[in-house]
Write a protein that holds these residues in place. Structure first.
Motif, PDB file in Angstrom:
ATOM      1  N   UNK A 101       0.854  -1.204   0.000  1.00 48.48           N
ATOM      2  CA  UNK A 101       0.000   0.000   0.000  1.00 48.48           C
ATOM      3  C   UNK A 101       0.884   1.246   0.000  1.00 48.48           C
ATOM      4  N   UNK A 102       1.903   1.236   0.832  1.00 47.43           N
ATOM      5  CA  UNK A 102       2.818   2.385   0.949  1.00 47.43           C
ATOM      6  C   UNK A 102       3.517   2.662  -0.392  1.00 47.43           C
ATOM      7  N   UNK A 103       3.831   1.605  -1.117  1.00 41.69           N
ATOM      8  CA  UNK A 103       4.536   1.752  -2.397  1.00 41.69           C
ATOM      9  C   UNK A 103       3.587   2.029  -3.573  1.00 41.69           C
ATOM     10  N   UNK A 104       2.267   2.072  -3.295  1.00 42.49           N
ATOM     11  CA  UNK A 104       1.302   2.361  -4.349  1.00 42.49           C
ATOM     12  C   UNK A 104       0.983   1.188  -5.240  1.00 42.49           C
ATOM     13  N   UNK A 127      -0.112   8.422   6.275  1.00 46.32           N
ATOM     14  CA  UNK A 127       1.029   8.753   5.414  1.00 46.32           C
ATOM     15  C   UNK A 127       0.803   8.320   3.960  1.00 46.32           C
ATOM     16  N   UNK A 128      -0.397   7.746   3.694  1.00 45.24           N
ATOM     17  CA  UNK A 128      -0.690   7.218   2.351  1.00 45.24           C
ATOM     18  C   UNK A 128      -1.683   8.150   1.661  1.00 45.24           C
ATOM     19  N   UNK A 162      -7.819  12.381   7.676  1.00 48.41           N
ATOM     20  CA  UNK A 162      -6.969  11.734   6.666  1.00 48.41           C
ATOM     21  C   UNK A 162      -6.929  12.513   5.352  1.00 48.41           C
ATOM     22  N   UNK A 163      -7.628  13.657   5.317  1.00 53.38           N
ATOM     23  CA  UNK A 163      -7.600  14.548   4.135  1.00 53.38           C
ATOM     24  C   UNK A 163      -8.020  13.809   2.862  1.00 53.38           C
TER      25      UNK A 163
END
Length: 639
Positions: A101-104, A127-128, A162-163
């Motif tokens: 998930x972090x790496x897209x 952070x994602x 979480x914007x």
């Protein structure tokens, strides 16, 4: 890549349905939307297709694990990178998914709403970059919905924190009041709420009035007409599922029971067998259904009354998704009505229980830290009403939620301590030394002592958690957390406890009356003398359905009048006293009339669980009686 090309390449469709087109166009135009479609009408595609075209992650809130797994299997089959983070996973699997998930590399991530209460997860997901928040079963956010879940009320706040720029709400069962509630809470424009018709011409709705004694012969006769047709028989209680399945098998009709009391592996195997056509008839509680997307279910039979019109609509909506004629039969009488009413009464906390919670809150000072299960047990308020009560306190600006955290962290070394420290130097190595020193080893696990680490190194709890989380993600330790603590800021510490307890109790009584009215509306629907299909569509704000469908029991000239049950006579004063005495002897304090009524009617509460009420001869002795009648009888005795 165009929408049409993506639709064809991944899903094999050349065009969208009108409702789907309107929702997807709204999402791709950068706006939020709501899709209110009946069960089986393709709500999921409204997020699955945009997820491939939006730049960042699509985060899906899903209410049930079975539903998540079904959706994930479908997405993977379509070569769409999707995953879930859930309670069944080991640390290696969840660490791998978080990294992807972090790496897209993952486009769709599915979680339960409770996952957002986990501080470690919130730190990670914060952070994602996220393009879209999808809320499945979005009616759960409304107190006027049939399946209100207090944690859903926090979703608008989570979205802001979480914007997340856009939200998509999905539901099959929203009445006009619920739709208005959803719009207000998510600031949705009215023209971005897409409602398709609820009328389905291939569903034949049939209400058959039968006594309890006639139900089983009627069920057997209907199933014998075509024993191989895929069928779901819905019941209310777990033991009824077992009993009905046994009776069907004894009559030569293969049937399997399915309920939440079974082992998870057994439930999965049974669901797979049903999907594959190897188990044609499932006798199930409502634990079976969410996530069951089998196109050729030919019959949905309600052996017991459903919990509401909304539940009925969801359950019959699983029939005939292939568009072929399918039959929905209710074997109806009012014998089970008291069981459904008892569920409602059991969720209303007593005034003294509410007052006990408020006293604890007032003694907390400026910040209130609570452990939900402990608070439920100490106040004798069941968990769901406890969560609802906390939400009511938030709405009255007495408390404000701050955050949740786990009281206990423990970890197990995968690499040795020295190997891990060898990856660092200077201050970071010294900090990790302090963390390891403050986490004494007990057998194979190290228990983290945040106070000891603070005294030795003066570091904040958050930094310790971040460090442990990093080591866990690297695969150098295995990290576990438990004992969720919820933290609230107390905005009005000097509130009047008695006045607030009275206000809250009135709110619960209002909710109780609303739920009882919902049950009365359901009986009114089944006893309708107007077309059932038309009335059902009208309940969900669909005024386009034909006034007579021609294929329901009313249109066939058979409106139903559900028979009243033959109730056993009410017990004598001596019987009541005898059944209650052993329970009263086990308690260190006098039990309230409400608690004794719950005991006799078979309703579990935290206090009754502590007193091992289920093992006592009086438990559920009067479950065939109405709660109100037993309550009145005990009140008269107490005078």
């Amino acid at each position: 890549m165009t929408l049409e090309h993506t639709l064809q390449q991944h899903f094999g469709f050349s065009s969208l349905r009108p409702g789907q087109q309107a929702v997807i166009d709204t999402i791709l135009a950068g706006q939020s939307a709501a899709a209110i479609f009946p069960t089986g009408s393709g709500k999921s595609l409204c997020y699955q297709l945009p997820a491939l075209l939006l730049p960042h992650l699509t985060l899906v809130i899903s209410p049930l694990l079975a539903l998540m797994q079904d959706q994930l299997a479908f997405l993977r089959q379509k070569n769409i990178s999707a995953a879930s983070i859930d309670s069944t996973q080991g640390w290696e699997e969840s660490r791998r998914i978080m990294q992807e998930v972090r790496e897209g590399r993952i486009k769709v991530l599915m979680i339960s709403v409770e996952r957002l209460k986990n501080e470690r997860f919130r730190q990670f997901i914060g952070q994602v970059p996220i393009s879209l928040l999808v809320i499945d079963e979005a009616h759960c956010i409304s107190e006027w919905g049939h399946n209100f879940r207090p944690d859903y009320l926090k979703l608008p706040d989570y979205r802001r924190q979480l914007h997340i720029p856009q939200v998509l709400l999905l539901t099959a069962t929203a009445t006009p009041a619920v739709i208005e509630d959803m719009q207000r809470k998510f600031e949705l424009a009215a023209d971005h709420v897409v409602i398709t018709g609820f009328y389905r011409s291939n569903l034949h709705l049939d209400v058959m009035a039968v006594s309890e004694e006639e139900k089983m012969p009627a069920l057997i006769a209907r199933l014998r007409e075509d024993p191989a047709s895929p069928t779901i028989v819905y019941v209310t209680l777990q033991h009824t599922a077992e009993r009905v399945a046994d009776a069907l098998n004894a009559a030569g009709i293969p049937a399997k029971a399915y309920h939440a009391g079974m082992e998870q592996d057994s439930r999965r195997q049974l669901q797979r067998a049903f999907m594959a056509g190897e188990a044609p008839c499932i006798v199930a509680t409502i634990a079976f259904g969410m996530g069951v997307d089998k196109a050729d279910i030919r019959r949905v039979i309600h052996y017991d009354l459903p919990k509401s019109i909304e539940n009925y609509s969801q359950e019959i909506g699983r029939a005939g998704r292939d568009g072929q004629p399918s039959h929905c039969l209710l074997l109806g009488n009012k014998a089970g009505l008291n069981v459904l009413e008892n569920f409602v009464y059991g969720d209303t906390p007593e005034p003294n229980a509410i007052a006990a919670l408020l006293h604890e809150l007032q003694q907390a000072g400026e910040q209130w830290e609570l452990m939900p299960l402990r608070l439920s047990n100490s106040t004798n308020i069941r968990l769901l009403p406890l969560k609802t009560l906390l939400v009511y306190l938030e709405l009255n600006r007495i408390i404000e939620p701050q955050y949740s955290y786990f009281a206990d962290y423990r970890f197990k070394f995968v690499l040795s301590r020295q190997e891990i420290l060898g990856h660092f130097n200077g201050e970071r190595q010294a900090f990790l030394n302090a963390v390891f020193d403050g986490a004494p080893l007990a057998r194979s696990w190290c228990q983290v002592d945040f106070d000891a680490i603070w005294q030795q190194y003066g570091t904040e709890r958050k930094r310790v958690i971040n460090a442990l989380d990093y080591l866990h993600q690297q695969g150098w330790i295995s990290l576990e957390s438990k004992q969720m603590i919820e933290v609230y800021r107390v905005l009005q510490p000097a509130f009047d406890v008695n006045a607030e307890a009275g206000r809250l109790h009135r709110l619960f009584k209002q909710k109780e009356r609303s739920e009882l009215t919902r049950l009365a509306d359901m009986i009114g629907f089944f006893e309708s003398e107007r077309c059932l299909s038309h009335r059902l569509a009208g309940y969900f704000a669909d005024d386009q359905a034909p006034s007579t469908c021609g294929h329901c029991s009313v249109c066939h000239g058979n409106p139903a009048r559900l028979p009243e049950p033959v109730r056993p006579p009410l017990p004598t004063a001596g019987q009541l006293a005898h059944w209650c005495q052993e329970l009263q002897d086990a308690s260190q304090q006098p039990l309230s009339v409400h608690t004794l009524t719950c005991f006799l009617c078979g309703i579990s509460t935290p206090l009754l669980n502590r007193l091992k009420a289920r093992k006592r001869p009086g438990f559920a002795r009067l479950e065939q009686q109405r709660f109100g009648d037993i309550l009145t009888l005990l009140e008269q005795q107490a005078e």
